[in-house]
Design a protein around this motif. Sequence first.
Motif, short mmCIF file in Angstrom:
data_model
loop_
_atom_site.label_atom_id
_atom_site.label_comp_id
_atom_site.label_asym_id
_atom_site.label_seq_id
_atom_site.Cartn_x
_atom_site.Cartn_y
_atom_site.Cartn_z
N VAL A 151 -6.21 9.43 8.16
CA VAL A 151 -5.56 8.53 7.20
C VAL A 151 -5.34 9.27 5.88
O VAL A 151 -6.24 9.95 5.40
CB VAL A 151 -6.45 7.28 6.95
CG1 VAL A 151 -5.89 6.41 5.85
CG2 VAL A 151 -6.61 6.49 8.24
N LEU A 152 -4.14 9.12 5.32
CA LEU A 152 -3.87 9.72 4.01
C LEU A 152 -3.53 8.60 3.04
O LEU A 152 -2.74 7.71 3.36
CB LEU A 152 -2.69 10.69 4.09
CG LEU A 152 -2.96 12.00 4.83
CD1 LEU A 152 -1.66 12.76 5.05
CD2 LEU A 152 -3.95 12.86 4.04
N ILE A 153 -4.12 8.68 1.85
CA ILE A 153 -3.84 7.67 0.84
C ILE A 153 -3.30 8.38 -0.40
O ILE A 153 -3.96 9.28 -0.94
CB ILE A 153 -5.11 6.86 0.52
CG1 ILE A 153 -5.56 6.17 1.82
CG2 ILE A 153 -4.84 5.84 -0.58
CD1 ILE A 153 -6.72 5.24 1.69
N PHE A 154 -2.10 7.99 -0.80
CA PHE A 154 -1.46 8.63 -1.95
C PHE A 154 -1.28 7.60 -3.06
O PHE A 154 -0.73 6.52 -2.83
CB PHE A 154 -0.06 9.14 -1.58
CG PHE A 154 -0.06 10.23 -0.55
CD1 PHE A 154 -0.66 11.44 -0.80
CD2 PHE A 154 0.57 10.05 0.66
CE1 PHE A 154 -0.65 12.46 0.13
CE2 PHE A 154 0.58 11.05 1.62
CZ PHE A 154 -0.03 12.26 1.35
N ILE A 170 -0.47 6.51 6.85
CA ILE A 170 -0.36 6.78 5.40
C ILE A 170 -0.23 5.48 4.60
O ILE A 170 0.54 4.59 4.96
CB ILE A 170 0.87 7.68 5.14
CG1 ILE A 170 0.67 9.04 5.84
CG2 ILE A 170 1.09 7.89 3.63
CD1 ILE A 170 1.81 10.00 5.71
N ILE A 171 -0.99 5.41 3.51
CA ILE A 171 -0.79 4.34 2.52
C ILE A 171 -0.36 4.99 1.23
O ILE A 171 -0.94 5.99 0.81
CB ILE A 171 -2.07 3.54 2.24
CG1 ILE A 171 -2.57 2.86 3.50
CG2 ILE A 171 -1.80 2.48 1.17
CD1 ILE A 171 -3.72 1.90 3.24
N LEU A 172 0.66 4.42 0.63
CA LEU A 172 1.25 5.03 -0.55
C LEU A 172 1.40 3.96 -1.61
O LEU A 172 2.00 2.92 -1.35
CB LEU A 172 2.62 5.50 -0.07
CG LEU A 172 3.50 6.31 -0.92
CD1 LEU A 172 3.84 7.54 -0.09
CD2 LEU A 172 4.78 5.57 -1.16
N SER A 173 0.79 4.18 -2.77
CA SER A 173 0.99 3.20 -3.83
C SER A 173 2.09 3.70 -4.74
O SER A 173 2.10 4.87 -5.11
CB SER A 173 -0.33 2.98 -4.58
OG SER A 173 -0.16 3.22 -5.94
#
Length: 310
Positions: free
Chosen positions: A152-155, A183-186
Amino acid sequence: MIHIENLTKYYGKNCAVNNISFDIAEGQVVGFLGPNGAGKSTTMNILTGYLSSTSGVCSIDGIDILENPIEAKKRIGFLPEVPPLYPDMTPMEYLNFMYDLKKCTLNRKKHLDEIVSVMRLGGYTDRLISHLSKGYKQRVGIAGALVSNPKVLIFDEPTIGLDPRQIIEIRELIRSLAKNHTIILSTHILPEVQAVCDRIIIIDKGVIKADKATSDINELAESKKRFTIQISGPKPEVESFLRRIEGVGAVEFLSTSKTNGSLFRIQCKTGYDPRRLIFNAMAERQWPIMELNTLGTSLEDIFIALTSKQ
Ligand code: ADP
């Protein structure tokens, strides 16, 4: 891959995240959006194990982040808004440092070479990080997040402060990472979400206001047209005439020039495209249209449209 159920976080009496639930399947790229103070960072900090929740469940790849934080954290790569880089290191030194820090067990050279290649850092690995452009620094930050080989990648706001070419490159890299990662991207930027994400979750005041496929958001953006139009004719008559045309919502006068007439910004009613009607009406009155530019829909428009329905 990510499971959040009835997650709540209080800071004292202030409820920052209020009973939110969502699941993110493996390989999905999800945009996490909302105004300042909505609860995005709090949620991401709980997800990454930096913060504990008041109540609720949060698990990564089936591993509860509260019960087994070490194992859960191994599966997450987090890139904060300002990546924690050491400017006096070279990218290669930094990646080796991260390798040791994360106690990585993969073949060091092969693994780091692979990351350098995926992040297109070849040719830059021996320069000092302080000498790199912001775009390349961001690539090094993402490379660092990849060292532990997370699923999991969180940006957090990954393209903020980059120039347009760097933004496109980072978005492409994020898209290419989606082949092997969830991926979660804010972000605050609608075109970013449209370019990168499969799905969008909108949070406001700690509550989820919308959870939609990006294609639905695109449809909504398409149905809320805006444009500027410059018409050579008597300003008061043109303006009041524009307001009476079917499908025209708000009309805002912007400026006037002797040669080209008056410039207006028009917000169309949802689902309407009054451009043809305007063209015909203006031609009939011999008020020529000197210019027409369509404008993108802003995140604010989408946000208002989605939240006002509820
Ligand atoms: P966002 O990331 O969407 O801007 P945050 O998660 O940072 O939102 O904040 C959500 C709410 O929690 C806000 O009302 C904010 O003031 C409050 N908050 C955030 N961090 C803290 C903290 N460490 N202590 C107290 N209140 C906090």
